[in-house]
Scaffold this motif. Sequence first.
Motif, PDB file in Angstrom:
ATOM      1  N   GLU A   1     -84.880 -29.919  -1.257  1.00  0.00           N
ATOM      2  CA  GLU A   1     -86.069 -30.705  -1.584  1.00  0.00           C
ATOM      3  C   GLU A   1     -87.327 -29.848  -1.634  1.00  0.00           C
ATOM      4  O   GLU A   1     -88.348 -30.272  -2.182  1.00  0.00           O
ATOM      5  N   LEU A   2     -87.289 -28.641  -1.080  1.00  0.00           N
ATOM      6  CA  LEU A   2     -88.457 -27.762  -1.117  1.00  0.00           C
ATOM      7  C   LEU A   2     -88.599 -27.050  -2.457  1.00  0.00           C
ATOM      8  O   LEU A   2     -89.699 -26.602  -2.810  1.00  0.00           O
ATOM      9  N   TRP A   3     -87.510 -26.917  -3.198  1.00  0.00           N
ATOM     10  CA  TRP A   3     -87.553 -26.108  -4.408  1.00  0.00           C
ATOM     11  C   TRP A   3     -88.493 -26.651  -5.490  1.00  0.00           C
ATOM     12  O   TRP A   3     -89.235 -25.857  -6.095  1.00  0.00           O
ATOM     13  N   PRO A   4     -88.530 -27.959  -5.794  1.00  0.00           N
ATOM     14  CA  PRO A   4     -89.455 -28.411  -6.848  1.00  0.00           C
ATOM     15  C   PRO A   4     -90.911 -28.034  -6.582  1.00  0.00           C
ATOM     16  O   PRO A   4     -91.632 -27.636  -7.504  1.00  0.00           O
ATOM     17  N   ARG A   5     -91.358 -28.123  -5.329  1.00  0.00           N
ATOM     18  CA  ARG A   5     -92.735 -27.719  -5.000  1.00  0.00           C
ATOM     19  C   ARG A   5     -92.923 -26.220  -5.190  1.00  0.00           C
ATOM     20  O   ARG A   5     -93.937 -25.767  -5.720  1.00  0.00           O
ATOM     21  N   LEU A   6     -91.949 -25.451  -4.731  1.00  0.00           N
ATOM     22  CA  LEU A   6     -92.030 -23.999  -4.899  1.00  0.00           C
ATOM     23  C   LEU A   6     -92.087 -23.632  -6.379  1.00  0.00           C
ATOM     24  O   LEU A   6     -92.870 -22.776  -6.797  1.00  0.00           O
ATOM     25  N   GLU A   7     -91.262 -24.290  -7.163  1.00  0.00           N
ATOM     26  CA  GLU A   7     -91.207 -23.997  -8.590  1.00  0.00           C
ATOM     27  C   GLU A   7     -92.526 -24.325  -9.276  1.00  0.00           C
ATOM     28  O   GLU A   7     -92.996 -23.569 -10.138  1.00  0.00           O
ATOM     29  N   ARG A   8     -93.152 -25.440  -8.883  1.00  0.00           N
ATOM     30  CA  ARG A   8     -94.439 -25.801  -9.492  1.00  0.00           C
ATOM     31  C   ARG A   8     -95.520 -24.779  -9.163  1.00  0.00           C
ATOM     32  O   ARG A   8     -96.292 -24.363 -10.023  1.00  0.00           O
ATOM     33  N   LEU A   9     -95.560 -24.357  -7.899  1.00  0.00           N
ATOM     34  CA  LEU A   9     -96.615 -23.426  -7.488  1.00  0.00           C
ATOM     35  C   LEU A   9     -96.426 -22.034  -8.092  1.00  0.00           C
ATOM     36  O   LEU A   9     -97.401 -21.331  -8.367  1.00  0.00           O
ATOM     37  N   LEU A  10     -95.181 -21.643  -8.275  1.00  0.00           N
ATOM     38  CA  LEU A  10     -94.892 -20.290  -8.761  1.00  0.00           C
ATOM     39  C   LEU A  10     -94.514 -20.282 -10.247  1.00  0.00           C
ATOM     40  O   LEU A  10     -93.986 -19.290 -10.738  1.00  0.00           O
ATOM     41  N   ARG A  11     -94.815 -21.386 -10.949  1.00  0.00           N
ATOM     42  CA  ARG A  11     -94.347 -21.543 -12.327  1.00  0.00           C
ATOM     43  C   ARG A  11     -94.695 -20.346 -13.206  1.00  0.00           C
ATOM     44  O   ARG A  11     -93.864 -19.816 -13.930  1.00  0.00           O
ATOM     45  N   GLU A  12     -95.950 -19.892 -13.155  1.00  0.00           N
ATOM     46  CA  GLU A  12     -96.368 -18.785 -14.029  1.00  0.00           C
ATOM     47  C   GLU A  12     -95.653 -17.488 -13.682  1.00  0.00           C
ATOM     48  O   GLU A  12     -95.305 -16.708 -14.571  1.00  0.00           O
ATOM     49  N   LYS A  13     -95.421 -17.247 -12.408  1.00  0.00           N
ATOM     50  CA  LYS A  13     -94.755 -16.013 -12.000  1.00  0.00           C
ATOM     51  C   LYS A  13     -93.259 -16.050 -12.300  1.00  0.00           C
ATOM     52  O   LYS A  13     -92.641 -15.012 -12.553  1.00  0.00           O
ATOM     53  N   ILE A  14     -92.679 -17.257 -12.266  1.00  0.00           N
ATOM     54  CA  ILE A  14     -91.243 -17.388 -12.475  1.00  0.00           C
ATOM     55  C   ILE A  14     -90.873 -17.317 -13.953  1.00  0.00           C
ATOM     56  O   ILE A  14     -89.755 -16.923 -14.303  1.00  0.00           O
ATOM     57  N   GLN A  15     -91.815 -17.672 -14.824  1.00  0.00           N
ATOM     58  CA  GLN A  15     -91.526 -17.646 -16.256  1.00  0.00           C
ATOM     59  C   GLN A  15     -90.995 -16.277 -16.675  1.00  0.00           C
ATOM     60  O   GLN A  15     -91.531 -15.243 -16.305  1.00  0.00           O
ATOM     61  N   GLU A  16     -89.920 -16.313 -17.421  1.00  0.00           N
ATOM     62  CA  GLU A  16     -89.273 -15.116 -17.957  1.00  0.00           C
ATOM     63  C   GLU A  16     -88.695 -14.216 -16.864  1.00  0.00           C
ATOM     64  O   GLU A  16     -88.396 -13.049 -17.109  1.00  0.00           O
ATOM     65  N   ARG A  17     -88.537 -14.774 -15.658  1.00  0.00           N
ATOM     66  CA  ARG A  17     -87.849 -14.052 -14.584  1.00  0.00           C
ATOM     67  C   ARG A  17     -86.504 -14.730 -14.327  1.00  0.00           C
ATOM     68  O   ARG A  17     -86.315 -15.917 -14.604  1.00  0.00           O
ATOM     69  N   GLN A  18     -85.581 -13.975 -13.794  1.00  0.00           N
ATOM     70  CA  GLN A  18     -84.260 -14.512 -13.481  1.00  0.00           C
ATOM     71  C   GLN A  18     -84.211 -14.856 -11.995  1.00  0.00           C
ATOM     72  O   GLN A  18     -84.059 -13.983 -11.139  1.00  0.00           O
ATOM     73  N   VAL A  19     -84.394 -16.140 -11.702  1.00  0.00           N
ATOM     74  CA  VAL A  19     -84.429 -16.617 -10.319  1.00  0.00           C
ATOM     75  C   VAL A  19     -83.279 -17.597 -10.112  1.00  0.00           C
ATOM     76  O   VAL A  19     -83.159 -18.598 -10.825  1.00  0.00           O
ATOM     77  N   GLU A  20     -82.427 -17.303  -9.131  1.00  0.00           N
ATOM     78  CA  GLU A  20     -81.285 -18.152  -8.809  1.00  0.00           C
ATOM     79  C   GLU A  20     -81.535 -18.836  -7.468  1.00  0.00           C
ATOM     80  O   GLU A  20     -82.008 -18.197  -6.524  1.00  0.00           O
TER      81      GLU A  20
ATOM     82  N   GLY B   1     -90.053  -7.020  -6.365  1.00  0.00           N
ATOM     83  CA  GLY B   1     -88.620  -6.901  -6.572  1.00  0.00           C
ATOM     84  C   GLY B   1     -88.236  -6.886  -8.044  1.00  0.00           C
ATOM     85  O   GLY B   1     -89.073  -7.045  -8.934  1.00  0.00           O
ATOM     86  N   GLN B   2     -86.959  -6.697  -8.278  1.00  0.00           N
ATOM     87  CA  GLN B   2     -86.411  -6.694  -9.633  1.00  0.00           C
ATOM     88  C   GLN B   2     -85.352  -7.787  -9.746  1.00  0.00           C
ATOM     89  O   GLN B   2     -84.690  -8.142  -8.770  1.00  0.00           O
ATOM     90  N   ASP B   3     -85.215  -8.329 -10.960  1.00  0.00           N
ATOM     91  CA  ASP B   3     -84.264  -9.409 -11.204  1.00  0.00           C
ATOM     92  C   ASP B   3     -82.819  -8.900 -11.117  1.00  0.00           C
ATOM     93  O   ASP B   3     -82.569  -7.711 -11.375  1.00  0.00           O
ATOM     94  N   PRO B   4     -81.888  -9.807 -10.783  1.00  0.00           N
ATOM     95  CA  PRO B   4     -82.126 -11.201 -10.443  1.00  0.00           C
ATOM     96  C   PRO B   4     -82.651 -11.357  -9.014  1.00  0.00           C
ATOM     97  O   PRO B   4     -82.304 -10.577  -8.128  1.00  0.00           O
ATOM     98  N   ILE B   5     -83.455 -12.386  -8.825  1.00  0.00           N
ATOM     99  CA  ILE B   5     -83.971 -12.743  -7.507  1.00  0.00           C
ATOM    100  C   ILE B   5     -83.221 -13.980  -7.043  1.00  0.00           C
ATOM    101  O   ILE B   5     -83.116 -14.968  -7.789  1.00  0.00           O
ATOM    102  N   ARG B   6     -82.680 -13.926  -5.842  1.00  0.00           N
ATOM    103  CA  ARG B   6     -81.845 -15.026  -5.356  1.00  0.00           C
ATOM    104  C   ARG B   6     -82.443 -15.630  -4.090  1.00  0.00           C
ATOM    105  O   ARG B   6     -82.723 -14.922  -3.131  1.00  0.00           O
ATOM    106  N   LEU B   7     -82.635 -16.947  -4.107  1.00  0.00           N
ATOM    107  CA  LEU B   7     -83.048 -17.707  -2.930  1.00  0.00           C
ATOM    108  C   LEU B   7     -81.833 -18.469  -2.443  1.00  0.00           C
ATOM    109  O   LEU B   7     -81.256 -19.279  -3.189  1.00  0.00           O
TER     110      LEU B   7
END
Length: 297
Positions: free
Chosen positions: A167-186, A215-221
Amino acid sequence: MNELLAEAWEKALEGLVLHRNRQVLYLNPKAEELLEVSREKVVGRPLLLALRDHRLEALALHGGERTLEVRSRTLRVRALPGRLYLLDETELNRRLEALEEATQALAHELRTPLAGMGPLLEALTPRTPQEKEVLDLLKGEVARLSRLVRDLSLTQPGPKRTFPLEELWPRLERLLREKIQERQVEVHLPHTAHTDPEALFQILLNLLDNALKYGQDPIRLLSREEGGRLLLEVRDQGPELPDYELLFLPRHRGFQGGAGQGLGLYLVRRIAQGLGGEAYARRDGAENVFGVALPLN
């Protein structure tokens, strides 16, 4: 090889004392400086004559690791058979004390405006679903910042509840949206946690931001259980780092090229300890691992 090792220790920033049968065999220039003795006067003499401290002598003879105040310095001392290593942490402690004072001042300055922002946001009435979504996001961020200020103020963690980590991921994704774009995050968060969700959100936000910056992609949470603890980790493919423990001190990962202040991991450790856990960093195969270990209950 022996000559190279001897030359390296002569120029080392860590003090080294070699001893046998309570006699000094060698000490390098750094140990000479930290212990405030002359090599010419103590080599071949009793160990206590060089150390001039019964705590240091006991550690040298029996082994172990401690932090001691010696000759008005803070020394981290590690003793192995026949070897005593001395690392001067005096300046580091001074910097941490200064950082603590600055942190408390920052928390004090933020507390009042944040306290006023909450009621103002509650008084606003959204007219469209989009406005409601933005308003809810703002309320959530004010609450998060208020929680962070409380952490900086060394107060107790907020209330615990049981919740799925995902349930924490949607908030994280919204806040980091610009940084996550075009990155490989799993993302793989199958576990349930029983802790303060706002504190844990701040931890994951800082860990992800750290990986996205350096860090370098892929980034895994991911989350996993080990040894009766819940582990939450952010893993990246960046190059191996020389000393992972130092990264939790301010300004210790930006040397790779980042422009930040390096407080993210420092705050991660601080918040994790407030939750009864611990933060860690290490190398695992081709990945850098930054995570926290928390009690399951």
